[in-house]
Design a protein around this motif. Sequence first.
Motif, PDB file in Angstrom:
ATOM      1  N   ARG A  94       0.864  -1.180   0.000  1.00 12.14           N
ATOM      2  CA  ARG A  94       0.000   0.000   0.000  1.00 12.14           C
ATOM      3  C   ARG A  94       0.900   1.230   0.000  1.00 12.14           C
ATOM      4  N   MET A  95       0.518   2.222  -0.791  1.00 10.77           N
ATOM      5  CA  MET A  95       1.326   3.437  -0.896  1.00 10.77           C
ATOM      6  C   MET A  95       0.416   4.659  -0.795  1.00 10.77           C
ATOM      7  N   HIS A  96       0.789   5.590   0.068  1.00 12.55           N
ATOM      8  CA  HIS A  96       0.024   6.823   0.265  1.00 12.55           C
ATOM      9  C   HIS A  96       0.909   8.005  -0.128  1.00 12.55           C
ATOM     10  N   ASN A  97       0.523   8.708  -1.181  1.00 16.93           N
ATOM     11  CA  ASN A  97       1.290   9.849  -1.689  1.00 16.93           C
ATOM     12  C   ASN A  97       0.479  11.122  -1.476  1.00 16.93           C
ATOM     13  N   THR A  98       0.962  11.970  -0.602  1.00 13.36           N
ATOM     14  CA  THR A  98       0.229  13.162  -0.198  1.00 13.36           C
ATOM     15  C   THR A  98       0.861  14.409  -0.789  1.00 13.36           C
ATOM     16  N   SER A  99       0.066  15.196  -1.499  1.00 12.82           N
ATOM     17  CA  SER A  99       0.562  16.416  -2.123  1.00 12.82           C
ATOM     18  C   SER A  99       0.882  17.471  -1.066  1.00 12.82           C
ATOM     19  N   THR A 100       2.008  18.151  -1.249  1.00 15.69           N
ATOM     20  CA  THR A 100       2.411  19.218  -0.329  1.00 15.69           C
ATOM     21  C   THR A 100       2.957  20.393  -1.143  1.00 15.69           C
ATOM     22  N   MET A 101       3.181  21.504  -0.476  1.00 13.43           N
ATOM     23  CA  MET A 101       3.817  22.690  -1.079  1.00 13.43           C
ATOM     24  C   MET A 101       3.116  23.118  -2.377  1.00 13.43           C
ATOM     25  N   ASN A 102       1.776  23.198  -2.307  1.00 12.96           N
ATOM     26  CA  ASN A 102       1.009  23.650  -3.472  1.00 12.96           C
ATOM     27  C   ASN A 102       1.346  22.832  -4.718  1.00 12.96           C
ATOM     28  N   LYS A 103       1.386  21.513  -4.540  1.00 11.29           N
ATOM     29  CA  LYS A 103       1.619  20.530  -5.607  1.00 11.29           C
ATOM     30  C   LYS A 103       3.063  20.473  -6.090  1.00 11.29           C
ATOM     31  N   LEU A 104       3.990  21.206  -5.458  1.00  8.82           N
ATOM     32  CA  LEU A 104       5.386  21.150  -5.884  1.00  8.82           C
ATOM     33  C   LEU A 104       6.051  19.856  -5.439  1.00  8.82           C
ATOM     34  N   SER A 105       5.532  19.238  -4.393  1.00  9.56           N
ATOM     35  CA  SER A 105       6.163  18.029  -3.876  1.00  9.56           C
ATOM     36  C   SER A 105       5.113  17.112  -3.280  1.00  9.56           C
ATOM     37  N   MET A 106       5.558  15.916  -2.883  1.00 11.55           N
ATOM     38  CA  MET A 106       4.648  14.973  -2.242  1.00 11.55           C
ATOM     39  C   MET A 106       5.413  14.150  -1.210  1.00 11.55           C
ATOM     40  N   GLN A 107       4.694  13.771  -0.174  1.00  8.68           N
ATOM     41  CA  GLN A 107       5.222  12.870   0.848  1.00  8.68           C
ATOM     42  C   GLN A 107       4.750  11.467   0.509  1.00  8.68           C
ATOM     43  N   VAL A 108       5.673  10.530   0.396  1.00  6.71           N
ATOM     44  CA  VAL A 108       5.366   9.154   0.005  1.00  6.71           C
ATOM     45  C   VAL A 108       5.611   8.224   1.192  1.00  6.71           C
ATOM     46  N   GLU A 109       4.629   7.372   1.472  1.00  3.79           N
ATOM     47  CA  GLU A 109       4.783   6.341   2.490  1.00  3.79           C
ATOM     48  C   GLU A 109       4.395   5.004   1.877  1.00  3.79           C
ATOM     49  N   VAL A 110       5.300   4.036   1.929  1.00  4.27           N
ATOM     50  CA  VAL A 110       5.063   2.711   1.358  1.00  4.27           C
ATOM     51  C   VAL A 110       5.013   1.692   2.491  1.00  4.27           C
ATOM     52  N   LEU A 111       3.963   0.880   2.490  1.00  9.74           N
ATOM     53  CA  LEU A 111       3.744  -0.132   3.522  1.00  9.74           C
ATOM     54  C   LEU A 111       3.668  -1.506   2.875  1.00  9.74           C
ATOM     55  N   GLN A 112       4.223  -2.505   3.551  1.00  5.57           N
ATOM     56  CA  GLN A 112       4.195  -3.877   3.044  1.00  5.57           C
ATOM     57  C   GLN A 112       3.425  -4.768   4.012  1.00  5.57           C
ATOM     58  N   TYR A 113       2.618  -5.662   3.426  1.00  3.76           N
ATOM     59  CA  TYR A 113       1.823  -6.594   4.253  1.00  3.76           C
ATOM     60  C   TYR A 113       2.725  -7.716   4.754  1.00  3.76           C
ATOM     61  N   GLN A 114       2.899  -7.780   6.070  1.00  2.00           N
ATOM     62  CA  GLN A 114       3.751  -8.784   6.694  1.00  2.00           C
ATOM     63  C   GLN A 114       3.099  -9.287   7.974  1.00  2.00           C
ATOM     64  N   ASP A 115       2.945 -10.596   8.066  1.00  2.00           N
ATOM     65  CA  ASP A 115       2.422 -11.222   9.286  1.00  2.00           C
ATOM     66  C   ASP A 115       1.103 -10.606   9.731  1.00  2.00           C
ATOM     67  N   GLY A 116       0.204 -10.372   8.763  1.00  2.00           N
ATOM     68  CA  GLY A 116      -1.137  -9.913   9.074  1.00  2.00           C
ATOM     69  C   GLY A 116      -1.283  -8.428   9.311  1.00  2.00           C
ATOM     70  N   LYS A 117      -0.247  -7.648   9.041  1.00  2.00           N
ATOM     71  CA  LYS A 117      -0.373  -6.201   9.203  1.00  2.00           C
ATOM     72  C   LYS A 117       0.536  -5.488   8.219  1.00  2.00           C
ATOM     73  N   TYR A 118       0.257  -4.197   8.014  1.00  2.00           N
ATOM     74  CA  TYR A 118       1.041  -3.389   7.091  1.00  2.00           C
ATOM     75  C   TYR A 118       2.125  -2.633   7.854  1.00  2.00           C
ATOM     76  N   LEU A 119       3.372  -2.846   7.430  1.00  2.00           N
ATOM     77  CA  LEU A 119       4.517  -2.232   8.090  1.00  2.00           C
ATOM     78  C   LEU A 119       5.231  -1.298   7.118  1.00  2.00           C
ATOM     79  N   PRO A 120       5.736  -0.147   7.592  1.00  2.00           N
ATOM     80  CA  PRO A 120       6.418   0.802   6.697  1.00  2.00           C
ATOM     81  C   PRO A 120       7.743   0.235   6.199  1.00  2.00           C
TER      82      PRO A 120
END
Length: 424
Positions: free
Chosen positions: A55-81
């Motif tokens: 799962r990946m959550h990409n959040t727009s910041t700085m009036n669309k000039l940049s984005m914060q990306v967080e990637v999570l992987q499913y491991q042992d029944g839960k999503y870990l960064p």
Amino acid sequence: MRILTALTLIFVFTQNSLAQNSIDSQVDRLHQYVGHWVSSEHAGTESIATFPAIRMHNTSTMNKLSMQVEVLQYQDGKYLPILTELIGYDAKSKKIIALGQNQHGVIFKGMGRFTSETKWEMQDLDMLGNFYLRVEFDFQSPTNVLLEGYDESGKSLWKTRYIKSNPKDKNIGIQLVSVHQQMLKDPEKTLRELARMGYSYVETFVYENGTFYGMSATEFRDLVEGNGIQFWGSMTFHDLPAADDWEDALEWWSKTIDDHVAAGVKYLTTSNNQLSSIKNKGELKRYSDYYNAIGKLCREKGITFAFHNHADEFKTVEGTRIYDYFLEHTDPEYVYFQADIYWMQVAGVEPIDYFKKYSDRFLSWHIKDYKELGASGEIDWMALFHHADFNPPKYMVAEVEDYSYPPMHSVQLAWEYLYHSVLK
């Protein structure tokens, strides 16, 4: 008797004339990566597992000039960064720059650019200046991107396909005139894209002879629902009939309503391009009677009827504004209203005044701007959606008719604006 077609012709012309818009800037191209994404079952398919590996959550910041990306992987029944990044466009180097860290604590710096609207390349180095990874991104559609990682020799290390999966919890609809040419070309793909973008339901405007985009009511309903979205609203047109055609007109509406009931539609709207020719209140009464009759038929068959405005409704006839007359002379039990905010703005009236005075008459809003939603700065959307004296209606329908970008990108921006900036 004449079916109203002028609006359809206008919409089709608009779509055709603007179909060549492109996403030119690196900033706008990068923004395609904003949103919630999940990995497909493997790179060769778009199918999604019950618990996607990534799962990946990409959040727009700085009036669309940049984005914060967080990637999570499913491991042992839960999503870990497993990865976090800040990705942005650097105005000095004219490059897209990334600074990231993986789950092993390795920090890396990436640099690259889009070579076209859909192709993006990044070269990553660790903080000692050593080669880390080269990644190519291929946006195969606005909601489907294929990533491939390469080692220093150019050997492919992995492939991952991400499918956009934006949330639907704020119940945002889309008027399909916004993507009319795309619907005509490939309705299944277009509906699938809209669902992935986060739209909850669609509103059509192309009912003709019992069909929607050439499909029967049940066929179209099944296509919509099969692509993860709902068919809740429809706009259709039939001119005010002459006195001796009244029964024929209501028979047409009766069949039309039956088709919409079969399609699972919850509300049916209409508008009118004849209003500018009205000369007296007697004609206004005939329109009101007509809408009352249609609304009564809808109520009897289990759906809701609403009148949709453009700008002509705010002209005056014998000292009375047409829209005000309709509000006062249609039966609240049978006739609701769908406020097109943009056309109210064009007509020079204040939508808030109507929503305060007739708070129980508005079933729906068409949320449209002079370009993409929020782009003009001329409509105070926050004041409309967060007013102390009324609540937004049950059905909120985004619509784009004038484009800075390809229509599918523009409607994605409309959803983002509503979801992130307006519907708090």
